[in-house]
Scaffold this motif. Structure first.
Motif, PDB file in Angstrom:
ATOM      1  N   ALA A  27       0.770  -1.242   0.063  1.00 25.13           N
ATOM      2  CA  ALA A  27       0.007   0.183   0.059  1.00 25.13           C
ATOM      3  C   ALA A  27       0.909   1.148  -0.112  1.00 25.13           C
ATOM      4  CB  ALA A  27      -0.877  -0.235   1.179  1.00 25.13           C
ATOM      5  N   PHE A  28       2.026   1.288   0.728  1.00 22.67           N
ATOM      6  CA  PHE A  28       2.920   2.311   0.708  1.00 22.67           C
ATOM      7  C   PHE A  28       3.345   2.581  -0.544  1.00 22.67           C
ATOM      8  CE2 PHE A  28       7.180   4.143   1.393  1.00 22.67           C
ATOM      9  CZ  PHE A  28       6.724   5.344   2.285  1.00 22.67           C
ATOM     10  N   LEU A  29       4.030   1.547  -1.451  1.00 25.21           N
ATOM     11  CA  LEU A  29       4.571   1.780  -2.576  1.00 25.21           C
ATOM     12  C   LEU A  29       3.421   2.229  -3.475  1.00 25.21           C
ATOM     13  CD1 LEU A  29       6.709  -1.440  -2.856  1.00 25.21           C
ATOM     14  CD2 LEU A  29       7.534   0.985  -2.513  1.00 25.21           C
ATOM     15  N   TRP A  30       2.164   1.790  -3.311  1.00 26.07           N
ATOM     16  CA  TRP A  30       0.945   2.217  -4.305  1.00 26.07           C
ATOM     17  C   TRP A  30       0.755   3.569  -4.099  1.00 26.07           C
ATOM     18  CZ3 TRP A  30      -4.680   2.475  -3.055  1.00 26.07           C
ATOM     19  CH2 TRP A  30      -5.381   2.786  -4.309  1.00 26.07           C
ATOM     20  N   ILE A  31       0.927   4.159  -2.991  1.00 27.10           N
ATOM     21  CA  ILE A  31       0.572   5.760  -2.885  1.00 27.10           C
ATOM     22  C   ILE A  31       1.833   6.616  -3.252  1.00 27.10           C
ATOM     23  CG2 ILE A  31      -1.097   5.274  -0.966  1.00 27.10           C
ATOM     24  CD1 ILE A  31       1.070   6.397   1.077  1.00 27.10           C
ATOM     25  N   LEU A  32       3.225   5.828  -3.468  1.00 27.62           N
ATOM     26  CA  LEU A  32       4.357   6.587  -3.878  1.00 27.62           C
ATOM     27  C   LEU A  32       4.318   6.644  -5.204  1.00 27.62           C
ATOM     28  CD1 LEU A  32       7.428   5.460  -1.585  1.00 27.62           C
ATOM     29  CD2 LEU A  32       5.731   7.583  -1.530  1.00 27.62           C
ATOM     30  N   LEU A  33       3.506   5.810  -5.973  1.00 24.77           N
ATOM     31  CA  LEU A  33       3.703   5.767  -7.453  1.00 24.77           C
ATOM     32  C   LEU A  33       3.374   6.991  -7.980  1.00 24.77           C
ATOM     33  CD1 LEU A  33       1.857   2.203  -8.358  1.00 24.77           C
ATOM     34  CD2 LEU A  33       4.345   2.957  -8.730  1.00 24.77           C
ATOM     35  N   PRO A  34       2.292   7.892  -7.870  1.00 26.20           N
ATOM     36  CA  PRO A  34       2.438   9.005  -8.734  1.00 26.20           C
ATOM     37  C   PRO A  34       3.505  10.016  -8.608  1.00 26.20           C
ATOM     38  CG  PRO A  34       0.464   8.891  -7.192  1.00 26.20           C
ATOM     39  CD  PRO A  34       1.431   7.618  -6.888  1.00 26.20           C
ATOM     40  N   PHE A  35       4.333   9.924  -7.565  1.00 27.29           N
ATOM     41  CA  PHE A  35       5.748  10.436  -7.652  1.00 27.29           C
ATOM     42  C   PHE A  35       6.795   9.583  -7.513  1.00 27.29           C
ATOM     43  CE2 PHE A  35       2.493  13.084  -5.280  1.00 27.29           C
ATOM     44  CZ  PHE A  35       2.594  14.412  -6.307  1.00 27.29           C
TER      45      PHE A  35
END
Length: 382
Positions: A27-35
């Motif tokens: 989930a943490f990697l997922w929310i970092l994907l836009p940046f």
């Protein structure tokens, strides 16, 4: 009773905790994907400029924040501002080239036709099989390709202007993350190494290799690309080839590919000089490309990249091309890092197996001889 024992067993708790750990990590990697790009380059900047930050810390031992800010200022002055100026100039050069192609002032098909006329018969037959003898169609294809390329550059620049907020946020995230990684990177690195479930020696070896490969790849490739691009652009300017800066940038970009790089640009120009009667220009450009531009790649890249990463040239080439095909421009760093981690992981695995085999052989050799039972008589000595 069995269910109660299962519900309170350590095995279930460990599995549940591992599932939770994997879920929150994903989930943490997922929310970092836009940046993702900003986060990646923020970490790369911190890794590459850590030696500079360390030197500043020696001068200001109790001012970690000031040292991190000073290092970030050096990053902006050395990398960000020149890159922004180069991008603006490149957009103008690309638009000018597109206009010259559209007006016919620059006709690549005519240049190609002049080269084809001096080729032997078997070469003509080979070109006919690929449909490269219809020069009008070839010119339209080249014009279309140049137009798409120029349009892509202009569209990218326009989208940056239209999406200025996203660009500014990403840029801020990159610098913000780089600042905190520079300031607190040592403590964070220790925490990460402690959390990795590997033997201490393996953790240390993998971390050192990871940092070494990133520093060598970024510094080595960027320095080689900038040097080869500048040398190639200087040669094109000397021979009064229009759009020298654009060709210099292309040569610098292609220089990210070891061995073949800038030669994809300067070699066709040298061949054109030779077949059109400009013999001395062609000879000089070939000699300059091989002895000067090529020497930079042959000397600097093994020294800056291959020596530190301890990777053969062919693996650097394949991993760079593959990385850029999968991850885009970021792949020139990610590809060699993955290849280096692959080599290190398998080397550690092979070393562990060899040590295990040696330990087993040593234990078998040192196994004590079974003692005789009490009361048993020894055989008479000879």
């Amino acid at each position: 009773m069995k269910f109660k024992h299962f519900a309170t067993s350590p095995v279930l708790e460990n599995r549940a905790f591992m599932a939770l750990l994997l879920a929150v990590s994903a989930a943490f990697l997922w929310i970092l994907l836009p940046f993702g790009g900003a986060v990646f380059w923020g970490a790369v900047i911190a890794i590459v400029f850590t030696p500079v930050h360390t030197r500043l810390l020696r001068r200001w031992p109790r001012r970690r924040t000031l040292a991190a800010l000073a290092t970030l200022g050096i990053v902006v002055l050395m990398g960000v501002l020149p890159l922004a100026l180069l991008t603006g100039t490149l957009v103008r050069e690309g638009a000018a080239l597109y206009q010259r192609v559209q007006s016919g002032e620059t006709n690549f098909a005519r240049y190609f036709e002049q080269v084809v006329t001096v080729l032997p018969g078997w070469a003509h037959g080979l070109l006919e099989q690929f449909g490269l003898t219809d020069f009008n169609e070839l010119q339209s294809r080249i014009a279309d390709a140049v137009g798409r390329g120029s349009q892509a550059i202009a569209t990218y620049a326009y989208s940056m202007g239209q999406n200025a907020l996203d660009f500014v946020v990403g840029f801020f995230v990159m610098l913000y993350l780089a600042f905190f990684l520079l300031r607190d990177g040592a403590a964070l690195s220790r925490r990460i190494r402690a959390a990795v479930p590997l033997a201490p020696a393996h953790r240390r070896h993998l971390a050192e290799k990871f940092i070494t490969v990133i520093r060598a790849t970024v510094k080595g490739n960027i320095l080689v690309a900038a040097t080869q691009g500048a040398l190639g652009g200087l040669a094109f300017w000397f021979f009064d080839i229009k759009g020298a800066l654009l060709w210099a940038v292309l040569m610098g970009f292609l220089s990210l590919l070891p061995a073949i790089g800038a030669g994809l640009i300067w070699l066709p120009v040298a061949v054109y000089f030779l077949v059109t009667g400009a013999v001395w220009q062609g000879v000089v450009l070939i000699a300059y490309g091989v002895l000067v531009i090529g020497l930079v790649d042959n000397l600097l890249r093994p020294l800056l990249v291959g020596k530190d990463t301890q990777m053969p040239d062919y693996l650097v080439l394949i991993s760079t091309i593959g990385g850029m095909a999968v991850f885009g421009i970021n792949g020139f760093v990610i590809g060699p890092v993955i290849a280096a981690m692959f080599m290190v992981a398998w080397d550690l695995f092979a070393s562990a197996r060899e040590e295990a085999a040696e330990d087993a052989a040593r234990d078998a050799a040192q196994e004590p001889v079974q003692e005789a039972a009490p009361g048993a008589t020894r055989p008479p000595e000879a």
